[in-house]
Scaffold this motif. Structure first.
Motif, PDB file in Angstrom:
ATOM      1  N   HIS A   1       0.886  -1.157   0.000  1.00  0.00           N
ATOM      2  CA  HIS A   1       0.000   0.000   0.000  1.00  0.00           C
ATOM      3  C   HIS A   1       0.923   1.206   0.000  1.00  0.00           C
ATOM      4  CE1 HIS A   1      -2.980  -2.896   1.320  1.00  0.00           C
ATOM      5  NE2 HIS A   1      -3.898  -1.990   1.126  1.00  0.00           N
ATOM      6  N   SER A   2       0.488   2.281  -0.603  1.00  0.00           N
ATOM      7  CA  SER A   2       1.331   3.460  -0.605  1.00  0.00           C
ATOM      8  C   SER A   2       0.495   4.701  -0.356  1.00  0.00           C
ATOM      9  CB  SER A   2       2.098   3.575  -1.925  1.00  0.00           C
ATOM     10  OG  SER A   2       1.220   3.604  -3.013  1.00  0.00           O
ATOM     11  N   GLU A   3       1.169   5.699   0.178  1.00  0.00           N
ATOM     12  CA  GLU A   3       0.530   6.977   0.410  1.00  0.00           C
ATOM     13  C   GLU A   3       0.469   7.717  -0.918  1.00  0.00           C
ATOM     14  OE1 GLU A   3       1.347   9.385   4.133  1.00  0.00           O
ATOM     15  OE2 GLU A   3       2.430  10.528   2.605  1.00  0.00           O
ATOM     16  N   ALA A   4      -0.656   8.359  -1.180  1.00  0.00           N
ATOM     17  CA  ALA A   4      -0.806   9.100  -2.424  1.00  0.00           C
ATOM     18  C   ALA A   4      -1.599  10.367  -2.159  1.00  0.00           C
ATOM     19  CB  ALA A   4      -1.524   8.246  -3.475  1.00  0.00           C
ATOM     20  N   ILE A   5      -1.415  11.343  -3.013  1.00  0.00           N
ATOM     21  CA  ILE A   5      -2.136  12.603  -2.887  1.00  0.00           C
ATOM     22  C   ILE A   5      -3.076  12.752  -4.079  1.00  0.00           C
ATOM     23  CG2 ILE A   5      -0.329  13.960  -4.015  1.00  0.00           C
ATOM     24  CD1 ILE A   5      -1.088  16.182  -1.885  1.00  0.00           C
ATOM     25  N   GLY A   6      -4.274  13.232  -3.801  1.00  0.00           N
ATOM     26  CA  GLY A   6      -5.297  13.340  -4.833  1.00  0.00           C
ATOM     27  C   GLY A   6      -5.013  14.400  -5.877  1.00  0.00           C
ATOM     28  N   ILE A   7      -5.317  14.050  -7.134  1.00  0.00           N
ATOM     29  CA  ILE A   7      -5.175  14.989  -8.250  1.00  0.00           C
ATOM     30  C   ILE A   7      -6.541  15.366  -8.822  1.00  0.00           C
ATOM     31  CG2 ILE A   7      -2.856  14.236  -8.867  1.00  0.00           C
ATOM     32  CD1 ILE A   7      -4.126  12.582 -11.167  1.00  0.00           C
ATOM     33  N   GLY A   8      -7.607  14.891  -8.176  1.00  0.00           N
ATOM     34  CA  GLY A   8      -8.956  15.149  -8.648  1.00  0.00           C
ATOM     35  C   GLY A   8      -9.661  13.852  -8.977  1.00  0.00           C
ATOM     36  N   THR A   9     -10.983  13.905  -8.968  1.00  0.00           N
ATOM     37  CA  THR A   9     -11.793  12.722  -9.251  1.00  0.00           C
ATOM     38  C   THR A   9     -12.460  12.886 -10.612  1.00  0.00           C
ATOM     39  OG1 THR A   9     -12.242  12.492  -6.906  1.00  0.00           O
ATOM     40  CG2 THR A   9     -13.651  11.246  -8.394  1.00  0.00           C
ATOM     41  N   PRO A  10     -12.048  12.092 -11.590  1.00  0.00           N
ATOM     42  CA  PRO A  10     -12.659  12.193 -12.920  1.00  0.00           C
ATOM     43  C   PRO A  10     -14.157  11.879 -12.857  1.00  0.00           C
ATOM     44  CG  PRO A  10     -10.679  10.839 -12.984  1.00  0.00           C
ATOM     45  CD  PRO A  10     -11.000  11.072 -11.547  1.00  0.00           C
ATOM     46  N   ALA A  11     -14.917  12.615 -13.635  1.00  0.00           N
ATOM     47  CA  ALA A  11     -16.355  12.388 -13.723  1.00  0.00           C
ATOM     48  C   ALA A  11     -16.660  11.867 -15.115  1.00  0.00           C
ATOM     49  CB  ALA A  11     -17.109  13.684 -13.444  1.00  0.00           C
ATOM     50  N   GLU A  12     -16.269  10.617 -15.361  1.00  0.00           N
ATOM     51  CA  GLU A  12     -16.436  10.069 -16.699  1.00  0.00           C
ATOM     52  C   GLU A  12     -17.683   9.213 -16.844  1.00  0.00           C
ATOM     53  OE1 GLU A  12     -12.899   7.898 -15.312  1.00  0.00           O
ATOM     54  OE2 GLU A  12     -14.653   8.313 -14.124  1.00  0.00           O
TER      55      GLU A  12
ATOM     56  N   HIS B   1      -8.821  16.485  -4.883  1.00  0.00           N
ATOM     57  CA  HIS B   1      -7.560  17.201  -5.039  1.00  0.00           C
ATOM     58  C   HIS B   1      -6.959  17.551  -3.671  1.00  0.00           C
ATOM     59  CE1 HIS B   1      -4.568  19.507  -7.172  1.00  0.00           C
ATOM     60  NE2 HIS B   1      -4.716  20.455  -6.275  1.00  0.00           N
ATOM     61  N   GLY B   2      -5.705  17.123  -3.464  1.00  0.00           N
ATOM     62  CA  GLY B   2      -4.998  17.427  -2.231  1.00  0.00           C
ATOM     63  C   GLY B   2      -5.230  16.443  -1.098  1.00  0.00           C
ATOM     64  N   GLU B   3      -6.221  15.544  -1.238  1.00  0.00           N
ATOM     65  CA  GLU B   3      -6.497  14.560  -0.188  1.00  0.00           C
ATOM     66  C   GLU B   3      -5.355  13.539  -0.128  1.00  0.00           C
ATOM     67  OE1 GLU B   3      -9.881  11.234   1.035  1.00  0.00           O
ATOM     68  OE2 GLU B   3      -9.949  12.137  -0.955  1.00  0.00           O
ATOM     69  N   ILE B   4      -4.905  13.229   1.070  1.00  0.00           N
ATOM     70  CA  ILE B   4      -3.862  12.222   1.250  1.00  0.00           C
ATOM     71  C   ILE B   4      -4.526  10.923   1.656  1.00  0.00           C
ATOM     72  CG2 ILE B   4      -1.838  11.556   2.584  1.00  0.00           C
ATOM     73  CD1 ILE B   4      -1.169  14.534   2.820  1.00  0.00           C
ATOM     74  N   ILE B   5      -4.221   9.857   0.907  1.00  0.00           N
ATOM     75  CA  ILE B   5      -4.824   8.555   1.161  1.00  0.00           C
ATOM     76  C   ILE B   5      -3.741   7.481   1.215  1.00  0.00           C
ATOM     77  CG2 ILE B   5      -7.030   9.146   0.077  1.00  0.00           C
ATOM     78  CD1 ILE B   5      -6.059   7.481  -2.376  1.00  0.00           C
ATOM     79  N   VAL B   6      -4.068   6.357   1.783  1.00  0.00           N
ATOM     80  CA  VAL B   6      -3.231   5.166   1.706  1.00  0.00           C
ATOM     81  C   VAL B   6      -4.011   4.198   0.831  1.00  0.00           C
ATOM     82  CG1 VAL B   6      -2.174   3.273   2.981  1.00  0.00           C
ATOM     83  CG2 VAL B   6      -2.224   5.563   3.971  1.00  0.00           C
ATOM     84  N   THR B   7      -3.399   3.769  -0.254  1.00  0.00           N
ATOM     85  CA  THR B   7      -4.144   3.007  -1.247  1.00  0.00           C
ATOM     86  C   THR B   7      -3.323   1.843  -1.795  1.00  0.00           C
ATOM     87  OG1 THR B   7      -5.441   3.227  -3.285  1.00  0.00           O
ATOM     88  CG2 THR B   7      -3.427   4.517  -3.141  1.00  0.00           C
TER      89      THR B   7
END
Length: 143
Positions: free
Chosen positions: A48-59, A116-122
């Motif tokens: 698992h790795s820490e990641a920062i959000g770049i936005g949620t696509p609305a496809e 955007h900007g949210e830090i998650i472990v994924t």
């Protein structure tokens, strides 16, 4: 890094001997195997790795899979559109692993498709954490 701190805390808690939910079953199985002179190897799924959000696509319904570290498409144009909308992504296709009709769009580095900007472990993605698998050898020192 948050991930390393979490794993270190988990390991320290388990090694401390304090009550950890469900650890008694695992410890019992390990002890029985060691008593029978087995060597026990403990591993886990890939990282698992820490990641920062770049936005949620609305496809909408265009994506076959809407993971935070990868989006899968059967429509190549939809994948290209997402990749052009999020410049810090790559198009992954025809690698001999994915089915021929699938195209993946992956955020680069430690980024994710989330707010955007949210830090998650994924889970997932193209980081080295996905390739490194922990492995612990446990054996009876009396042998």
């Amino acid at each position: 890094m948050l991930v390393n701190a979490f794993h270190q805390f988990s390991i320290e808690l388990w090694l401390s001997g304090k009550q950890v939910p469900n650890s008694e079953k695992l410890e019992s199985v390990i002890n029985k195997l060691l008593e029978q002179n087995f060597t026990v190897f403990i591993t886990s799924d890939h990282g698992h790795s820490e990641a920062i959000g770049i936005g949620t696509p609305a496809e909408g319904l265009m994506a076959q899979s809407r993971g935070r570290r990868a989006r899968l498409y059967t429509d190549h144009r939809a994948a290209e559109y997402l990749q052009s909308t999020y410049s810090n992504t790559i198009l992954w296709e025809e690698d001999g692993l994915l089915p021929r009709d699938l195209v993946a769009v992956l955020p680069t580095g430690r980024q994710a498709f989330t707010e955007h900007g949210e830090i998650i472990v994924t889970h997932g993605g193209i980081t080295i954490d996905e390739m490194v698998v922990p492995l612990v050898e446990v054996r009876n020192n009396a042998r």
